[in-house]
Design a protein around this motif. Structure first.
Motif, mmCIF file in Angstrom:
data_model
loop_
_atom_site.group_PDB
_atom_site.id
_atom_site.type_symbol
_atom_site.label_atom_id
_atom_site.label_comp_id
_atom_site.label_asym_id
_atom_site.label_seq_id
_atom_site.Cartn_x
_atom_site.Cartn_y
_atom_site.Cartn_z
ATOM 1 N N ASP A 1 0.848 -1.188 0.000
ATOM 2 C CA ASP A 1 0.000 0.000 0.000
ATOM 3 C C ASP A 1 0.886 1.241 0.000
ATOM 4 O OD1 ASP A 1 0.815 0.464 2.695
ATOM 5 O OD2 ASP A 1 -0.742 -0.918 3.380
ATOM 6 N N LEU A 2 0.250 2.408 0.030
ATOM 7 C CA LEU A 2 0.988 3.662 -0.053
ATOM 8 C C LEU A 2 1.921 3.853 1.143
ATOM 9 C CD1 LEU A 2 1.468 6.316 -1.615
ATOM 10 C CD2 LEU A 2 -0.382 7.336 -0.294
ATOM 11 N N ASP A 3 1.484 3.429 2.311
ATOM 12 C CA ASP A 3 2.333 3.600 3.497
ATOM 13 C C ASP A 3 3.661 2.870 3.335
ATOM 14 O OD1 ASP A 3 0.613 5.274 4.707
ATOM 15 O OD2 ASP A 3 -0.094 3.874 6.242
ATOM 16 N N GLU A 4 3.608 1.654 2.773
ATOM 17 C CA GLU A 4 4.850 0.919 2.563
ATOM 18 C C GLU A 4 5.725 1.637 1.530
ATOM 19 O OE1 GLU A 4 6.480 -3.622 1.971
ATOM 20 O OE2 GLU A 4 4.684 -3.052 0.858
ATOM 21 N N ILE B 1 5.763 4.813 0.874
ATOM 22 C CA ILE B 1 6.312 6.026 1.499
ATOM 23 C C ILE B 1 7.517 5.658 2.360
ATOM 24 C CG2 ILE B 1 5.855 7.827 3.233
ATOM 25 C CD1 ILE B 1 2.943 7.894 2.187
ATOM 26 N N PRO C 1 1.294 5.532 -8.704
ATOM 27 C CA PRO C 1 0.761 4.179 -8.887
ATOM 28 C C PRO C 1 0.694 3.848 -10.383
ATOM 29 C CG PRO C 1 -0.953 5.678 -8.116
ATOM 30 C CD PRO C 1 0.321 6.460 -8.141
#
Lengths: 106, 600
Positions: free
Chosen positions: A78-81, A83, A101
């Motif tokens: 996901d985006l957190d990973e 980032i 993405p």
């Protein structure tokens, strides 16, 4: 992930550029698929077709102080990973990173 | 249950459970718009079903089961076309409320909140989505609170939901290492929401939603001081809610609020959340602001406020935020602690700050301090500048009222010069009349009295006789729309232009004018003219000369209370004293026909 230069970032320091560590980390975690450094914009060539005519020019397609210096293809949950991975890249300090993405195949 | 009762039950459930229900569905489907729509429909179904039947034992479980079934029905078709759903298994088979565990929905609400406040979303989008998805406000309500078109707000919501899906923003409470920074982001959104609801738009629904969500965050992370401080700040401000809007719907300043209306239970809770500290400098911005609110909450009267402590807290806050708004508030606190002149000096130094150039805060603070310094005319001008800049209607009204009220002491001062006027005021009408009438008999014909009122060479009687004659010349442009302007000297500190703008001129018979002067008192500059009184002077023949009738009428723009204050507070007495002096006009004293010429 695009790796870009940034005139507002701190000056580049070769000693502190620990790109190998980053590479080892993302490699072992299996999030890194592919990536490359790009040669500077002096070596860039821009290609256009306008009214059926081929137009080839020297240089990048934008006159900008920031340019893309490299890219990495990442496979993150996901985006957190993403980032977190990006924040550890040396160019997060010496430049800037843009996470984009990939358009999914329908 | 009656219809209104059922509606009340559903409204309460909507307020408290919306976010959890939406969060639960988002967790299953990953589709935000679908989740919001289905929860909305579930509430609509409940309104029908519960009216004809009864409120189920587990209403939240009922709502969730219905919303989930609706989501499944809606997506079944879509699933066939393309595999959109993250977890199909969760949506089959159909179920009822017995299979729902509503106790997890509080966590779902938190997940939703953290996702809405993800830093990868633009701040306005975070705020909008939080209000829609977590707090359950409609798009129209949110658009209204932020002064944008509903279509603009709808677009903003679509953008936010798309970004979450396309960029892969995870739907979860962040891991422990990310938590501190993510909680900051959530608190920033909640703070903004509360301010928008409490200060800017007076939308208690927004403020209440912000409080509920902040409570939820504090419950989840009770050791995070910023979260506790923010909740404290919100509660302390909310405690004044009943006192800060007067019976006339207007704002009441902190100083003038009836402190017995402050909600003591909210104050107690707010103070309890506020951890004590000796070192203000180490504290975060929410703590400092909450502590400032606490200083007010602890003071039983405005005079008991610990202003020097508030100044120190603002010092720390200014260091932390570098915000010009904080500097303005600090200047006012300095003024309250040590005197208005010190504050005015600071405020003057802020004139060059571009960030304040369009805000009403600086001129409003200047008006307040000028009024406290007794510089009423300047104060009124500053308040009027502030009113022009104010973006909220309530603020503008409040500032215009301040502009008006600041000249009240001046009028009382004027009244004090007349003793005969005092006597008359004891017979004052007690009703809310909007005008008063005074009459005098003058020993001269109408044309002479008219001259006394309209000839600049014979208007010196209008000056305050107790003070030396001012050097500014008297101007009279005697025609409809023309200006009569002359200087009124009250004492060594206070003088202002007055006079009027003529509305009707009938030589020797009748004079009607809007009383005042642009930039003077009453002020006739711009919109202020609408609030200015009208004066009619009628002259009639009587056996011994002329009867002068003076009628002062106050416009509908002024509330009854203001008119009463104006009449009782000095205008009646002031005009009484003024027209007593008409007989002393050089037009009348110099008139030599006392005996020979009969009145015309």
């Amino acid at each position: 992930m695009f790796v870009a230069t940034d005139p507002d970032a701190e000056p580049y320091s070769a000693e502190e550029d620990r790109i190998e560590e980053w590479g080892k980390d993302v490699g072992s975690r299996g999030v890194w698929i592919d990536g490359n450094r790009l040669r500077p914009v002096e070596d860039a060539t821009t290609v256009r077709v306008r009214n059926g005519a081929l137009l080839v020019t020297d240089g990048p397609f934008t006159e900008s102080k920031e340019w893309i210096a490299g890219y990495d293809v990442l496979e993150c949950a996901d985006l957190d990973e993403a980032i977190e991975v990006a924040s550890k890249h040396p160019m997060a300090r010496f430049g800037r990173l843009e996470l984009r993405p990939v358009w999914p195949f329908d | 249950l009656t219809s209104p009762q059922l509606r009340a039950v559903l409204e309460e459930l909507h307020r408290s459970e919306w976010g959890g229900l939406v969060g639960g569905l988002v967790g299953m489907t990953g589709d935000w718009a679908l989740a919001e729509d289905c929860v909305q429909e579930a509430f609509a179904s409940a309104l029908v079903a519960w009216r004809s039947d009864h409120v189920p034992d587990r209403p939240v479980a009922w709502l969730f089961a219905v919303a989930r079934n609706k989501a499944r029905d809606r997506t079944r078709h879509a699933v066939v076309e393309r595999e959109k759903l993250r977890d199909i298994a969760d949506l089959t088979p159909p179920d009822d409320e017995l299979e729902v565990d509503e106790t997890v929905l509080a966590d779902e609400q938190l997940r939703l909140l953290f996702t809405c406040c993800h830093p990868a979303l633009a701040l306005p989008n975070r705020v909008a989505l939080t209000l829609r998805a977590v707090a359950g406000l409609t798009t129209g309500e949110i658009a209204c609170a932020f002064f944008v078109q509903e279509s603009t707000m709808a677009q903003r919501l679509v953008r936010a939901r798309q970004k979450i899906t396309n960029a892969g923003i995870p739907f979860r409470i962040p891991s422990v290492d990310l938590l501190p920074e993510r909680i900051d982001g959530v608190l920033a959104v909640l703070y903004l929401l509360f301010n928008q609801g409490y200060s800017a738009t007076h939308r208690s629904d927004l403020a209440d939603a912000a409080i509920r969500m902040t409570r939820n965050v504090v419950g989840f992370a009770p050791s995070v001081e910023d979260a506790r401080s923010l909740l404290s700040l919100m509660l302390l401000h909310s405690s004044r809610r009943a006192a800060r809007i007067g019976t006339d719907g207007q704002q009441v300043t902190l100083e003038n609020q009836d402190r017995s209306l402050w909600d003591q239970s909210l104050i107690d809770e707010g103070l309890m959340l506020l951890t004590a500290s000796d070192a203000d400098a180490d504290r975060g911005p929410y703590w400092l602001q909450a502590e400032i609110a606490a200083c007010h909450a602890r003071a039983p009267t405005p005079g008991a406020t610990d202003w020097s402590r508030i100044v120190r807290l603002y010092d720390a806050l200014a260091m932390l935020t570098r915000s010009p708004v904080v500097t303005v508030s600090r200047a006012v606190a300095v003024g309250m602690a040590t005197g208005p002149e010190a504050a005015l000096e600071i405020l003057d130094s802020l004139d060059t700050d571009q960030r304040l150039s369009t805000s009403h805060l600086l001129p409003a603070a200047r008006g307040d301090m000028l009024a406290r310094a007794g510089r009423h005319i300047e104060a009124a001008t500053a308040y009027r500048v502030a009113a022009e800049r104010a973006t909220s209607q309530l603020d503008r009204q409040q500032l215009l009222r301040e502009a008006h009220a600041t000249t009240l002491p001046l009028r009382t001062k004027l009244a004090g010069t007349s003793t005969s006027g005092r006597r008359r005021s004891t017979m004052a009408q007690t009703s809310t009349e909007r005008s008063f009438t005074l009459t005098r008999i003058l020993p001269a014909p109408r044309n002479i009295v008219f001259k006394a009122w309209t000839d600049p060479d014979h208007l010196a009687w209008f000056y305050n006789p107790a003070m030396p004659t001012p050097s500014t010349p008297i101007q009279v442009d005697l025609r409809v729309g023309g200006v009569w302007r002359q200087q009124m000297v009250v004492d060594d500190d206070l003088q202002y232009p007055t006079g009027g703008v003529y509305l009707e001129v009938v030589p020797d018979e009748r004079l009607v004018f809007r009383w005042g002067a642009s930039g003077g008192w009453p002020d006739l500059a711009g919109d202020a003219e609408l609030a200015a009184p009208t004066v009619i002077v009628n002259l009639r023949d009587v056996a011994v000369g002329t009867q002068l009738e003076l009628i002062v009428t106050f416009p509908d723009q002024l509330a009854d209370e203001e008119v009463r204050t104006l009449i009782e507070g000095g205008t009646r007495d002031g005009w009484g004293a003024t027209i007593d002096r008409t007989a002393g006009s050089t037009a009348i004293t110099g008139w030599n026909g006392h005996r020979s010429d009969p009145p015309e």
